[in-house]
Scaffold this active site. Structure first.
Site, PDB file in Angstrom:
ATOM      1  N   SER A  96      19.711  67.917  37.663  1.00 10.45           N
ATOM      2  CA  SER A  96      20.634  67.299  38.546  1.00 10.45           C
ATOM      3  C   SER A  96      21.131  65.801  38.213  1.00 10.45           C
ATOM      4  O   SER A  96      20.207  65.157  37.855  1.00 10.45           O
ATOM      5  CB  SER A  96      20.333  67.248  40.151  1.00 10.45           C
ATOM      6  OG  SER A  96      21.063  66.560  41.023  1.00 10.45           O
TER       7      SER A  96
ATOM      8  N   TYR B 267      13.597  65.080  45.773  1.00 10.76           N
ATOM      9  CA  TYR B 267      14.473  65.793  44.843  1.00 10.76           C
ATOM     10  C   TYR B 267      14.708  65.197  43.526  1.00 10.76           C
ATOM     11  O   TYR B 267      14.518  65.891  42.528  1.00 10.76           O
ATOM     12  CB  TYR B 267      15.763  66.146  45.706  1.00 10.76           C
ATOM     13  CG  TYR B 267      16.810  66.904  45.031  1.00 10.76           C
ATOM     14  CD1 TYR B 267      16.602  68.359  45.027  1.00 10.76           C
ATOM     15  CD2 TYR B 267      17.834  66.513  44.545  1.00 10.76           C
ATOM     16  CE1 TYR B 267      17.421  69.105  44.359  1.00 10.76           C
ATOM     17  CE2 TYR B 267      18.788  67.317  43.780  1.00 10.76           C
ATOM     18  CZ  TYR B 267      18.529  68.869  43.776  1.00 10.76           C
ATOM     19  OH  TYR B 267      19.352  69.685  43.198  1.00 10.76           O
TER      20      TYR B 267
ATOM     21  N   LYS C 249      14.009  66.394  39.541  1.00 13.93           N
ATOM     22  CA  LYS C 249      14.812  66.779  38.820  1.00 13.93           C
ATOM     23  C   LYS C 249      14.698  65.534  37.491  1.00 13.93           C
ATOM     24  O   LYS C 249      15.101  66.230  36.533  1.00 13.93           O
ATOM     25  CB  LYS C 249      16.270  66.486  39.543  1.00 13.93           C
ATOM     26  CG  LYS C 249      16.508  67.548  40.505  1.00 13.93           C
ATOM     27  CD  LYS C 249      16.657  68.902  39.942  1.00 13.93           C
ATOM     28  CE  LYS C 249      16.756  69.906  40.845  1.00 13.93           C
ATOM     29  NZ  LYS C 249      16.637  71.108  40.284  1.00 13.93           N
TER      30      LYS C 249
ATOM     31  N   ILE D 229      28.135  70.454  43.393  1.00 15.68           N
ATOM     32  CA  ILE D 229      28.735  71.937  43.011  1.00 15.68           C
ATOM     33  C   ILE D 229      28.776  72.669  44.447  1.00 15.68           C
ATOM     34  O   ILE D 229      27.809  72.561  45.227  1.00 15.68           O
ATOM     35  CB  ILE D 229      27.637  72.454  42.159  1.00 15.68           C
ATOM     36  CG1 ILE D 229      27.496  71.810  41.001  1.00 15.68           C
ATOM     37  CG2 ILE D 229      28.409  73.883  41.849  1.00 15.68           C
ATOM     38  CD1 ILE D 229      28.615  71.555  40.052  1.00 15.68           C
TER      39      ILE D 229
HETATM   40  N1  LIG Z   1      24.685  72.449  44.496  1.00 18.17           N
HETATM   41  C1  LIG Z   1      24.785  71.303  43.864  1.00 18.17           C
HETATM   42  O1  LIG Z   1      25.595  70.658  44.157  1.00 18.17           O
HETATM   43  C2  LIG Z   1      23.756  71.277  42.767  1.00 18.17           C
HETATM   44  C3  LIG Z   1      23.599  70.019  41.968  1.00 18.17           C
HETATM   45  C4  LIG Z   1      22.903  69.898  41.124  1.00 18.17           C
HETATM   46  C5  LIG Z   1      21.907  70.611  40.856  1.00 18.17           C
HETATM   47  N2  LIG Z   1      21.604  71.799  41.685  1.00 18.17           N
HETATM   48  C6  LIG Z   1      20.457  72.800  41.362  1.00 18.17           C
HETATM   49  O2  LIG Z   1      21.139  73.945  41.160  1.00 18.17           O
HETATM   50  C7  LIG Z   1      20.112  74.908  41.269  1.00 18.17           C
HETATM   51  C8  LIG Z   1      20.667  76.041  42.222  1.00 18.17           C
HETATM   52  O3  LIG Z   1      21.284  75.606  43.424  1.00 18.17           O
HETATM   53  P1  LIG Z   1      22.324  76.071  44.326  1.00 18.17           P
HETATM   54  O4  LIG Z   1      23.347  75.061  44.512  1.00 18.17           O
HETATM   55  O5  LIG Z   1      22.702  77.265  43.745  1.00 18.17           O
HETATM   56  O6  LIG Z   1      21.401  76.303  45.731  1.00 18.17           O
HETATM   57  P2  LIG Z   1      21.332  77.880  46.309  1.00 18.17           P
HETATM   58  O7  LIG Z   1      20.368  77.330  47.678  1.00 18.17           O
HETATM   59  O8  LIG Z   1      22.445  78.497  46.781  1.00 18.17           O
HETATM   60  O9  LIG Z   1      20.092  78.328  45.144  1.00 18.17           O
HETATM   61  C9  LIG Z   1      18.858  78.310  44.954  1.00 18.17           C
HETATM   62  C10 LIG Z   1      18.334  79.501  44.920  1.00 18.17           C
HETATM   63  O10 LIG Z   1      16.846  79.191  44.705  1.00 18.17           O
HETATM   64  C11 LIG Z   1      16.220  80.334  45.491  1.00 18.17           C
HETATM   65  N3  LIG Z   1      14.781  79.674  45.582  1.00 18.17           N
HETATM   66  C12 LIG Z   1      14.456  78.421  46.448  1.00 18.17           C
HETATM   67  N4  LIG Z   1      13.116  78.263  46.441  1.00 18.17           N
HETATM   68  C13 LIG Z   1      12.595  79.342  45.534  1.00 18.17           C
HETATM   69  C14 LIG Z   1      11.265  79.637  45.024  1.00 18.17           C
HETATM   70  N5  LIG Z   1      10.264  79.103  45.494  1.00 18.17           N
HETATM   71  N6  LIG Z   1      11.045  80.973  44.250  1.00 18.17           N
HETATM   72  C15 LIG Z   1      12.374  81.555  43.812  1.00 18.17           C
HETATM   73  N7  LIG Z   1      13.457  81.245  44.130  1.00 18.17           N
HETATM   74  C16 LIG Z   1      13.588  80.265  45.204  1.00 18.17           C
HETATM   75  C17 LIG Z   1      16.901  80.244  46.613  1.00 18.17           C
HETATM   76  O11 LIG Z   1      16.329  81.490  47.330  1.00 18.17           O
HETATM   77  C18 LIG Z   1      18.255  80.255  46.229  1.00 18.17           C
HETATM   78  O12 LIG Z   1      18.762  81.820  45.904  1.00 18.17           O
HETATM   79  C19 LIG Z   1      18.794  74.196  41.827  1.00 18.17           C
HETATM   80  O13 LIG Z   1      17.858  74.018  41.128  1.00 18.17           O
HETATM   81  C20 LIG Z   1      19.668  72.826  42.453  1.00 18.17           C
HETATM   82  O14 LIG Z   1      18.733  71.876  42.619  1.00 18.17           O
HETATM   83  C21 LIG Z   1      22.666  72.166  42.489  1.00 18.17           C
END
Ligand SMILES: NC(=O)c1ccc[n+]([C@@H]2O[C@H](COP(=O)([O-])OP(=O)(O)OC[C@H]3O[C@@H](n4cnc5c(N)ncnc54)[C@H](O)[C@@H]3O)[C@@H](O)[C@H]2O)c1
Length: 244
Positions: free
Chosen positions: A139, A152, A156, A185
């Site tokens: 991230s 967090y 990351k 995102i």
């Molecule tokens: N949305 C953003 O702005 C953003 C920015 C930077 C990084 N990210 C990263 O992108 C990735 C996806 O996030 P997202 O935004 O799609 O959110 P999201 O919450 O939709 O997706 C996260 C997924 O991980 C699953 N999950 C959580 N804990 C788990 C575990 N212990 N075992 C298996 N699955 C598990 C959840 O059920 C969910 O489906 C994450 O690593 C997040 O940190 C997101």
């Protein structure tokens, strides 16, 4: 034989879009999810409509034995793992002063230890095949830090160190290890932000908008492809120019 991509936390958001984008490229998909619910059923149906093999596999990435099982069952069902996307992630945002020990531990256990648990179980297969791609979802805040996200951001930033170290260890086996660092995102994770906060964030992004799951999935597709075969140990920023 089709290539196989294993994506953790793939039922929703960025993980779901990565699965759909790779499926449209012809990859067979192993889709890990933590909890059985409507979201995983819906994503599975969408993937099956792409005319590929899709295997949904339950497991908590923070649990090493679950990861052993996820990898073993994927190999049994789909025969190989060419691409691992460590996407599963959680947040427990609060200032350090208010942060409970478990807010810190839970985030590290899923985001960072989960990345280790999955990679450790997949890497023997990739070593044997002398081929593989590991793509870790870091991230922007792992690079810049962010108030309210010490847990967090640490997880990351840890993923970035993990990525670079492993890239050095396994490059000679033709295993490429990279990370992507998304900015803001539009997914469930950022849905909790108020509209005015989102507008304020967008104002400060050079491209003046939040990113989409597609913006991230397209870069992951590139990192999984032959076109990126001389790129390893890198962190690709997908953040509309937030970090330069
Ligand atoms: N949305 C953003 O702005 C953003 C920015 C930077 C990084 N990210 C990263 O992108 C990735 C996806 O996030 P997202 O935004 O799609 O959110 P999201 O919450 O939709 O997706 C996260 C997924 O991980 C699953 N999950 C959580 N804990 C788990 C575990 N212990 N075992 C298996 N699955 C598990 C959840 O059920 C969910 O489906 C994450 O690593 C997040 O940190 C997101």
């Amino acid at each position: 034989m089709s290539k196989v991509a294993l994506i953790t936390g793939g039922a929703t958001g960025i993980g779901k879009q990565i699965a759909l984008t790779l499926a449209k490229e012809g990859y067979d998909i192993a889709l890990n999810y933590r909890t059985q619910n409507e979201a995983i059923e819906k994503t599975k149906t969408e993937l099956e409509n792409c005319n590929i093999k899709c295997f949904a596999v339950q497991g908590d990435v923070s649990n090493f034995e679950d990861c052993e099982k996820i990898v073993k069952e994927t190999i049994e069902q789909l025969g190989q793992i060419d691409v691992l996307v460590n996407n599963a992630g959680i947040t427990r945002d609060t200032l350090l002063m208010r942060m409970k020990e478990n807010d810190f531990k839970d985030v590290i256990n899923v985001n960072l230890t989960g990345t280790f648990n999955m990679t450790k179980n997949v890497i023997p297969y990739m070593m044997k095949a002398r081929n593989g791609r590991i793509i870790n979802i870091s991230s922007v805040v792992g690079v810049t830090g962010n108030a309210g996200q010490t847990n967090y951001a640490a997880s990351k930033a840890g993923i970035i160190g993990f990525t670079k170290s492993l890239a050095k260890e396994v490059g000679s086996r033709n295993i490429l290890v990279n990370a992507v660092a998304p900015g803001f995102i539009e997914t469930k994770m950022t849905e909790v932000l108020k509209d005015e906060v989102k507008e304020e964030i967008a104002k400060n992004i050079p491209l003046k908008r939040m990113g989409t799951p597609e913006d991230v999935a397209n870069v992951v597709k590139f990192l999984a492809s032959e076109e990126s075969s001389y790129i390893t140990g890198q962190v690709i920023h997908i953040d509309g120019g937030m970090v330069m």
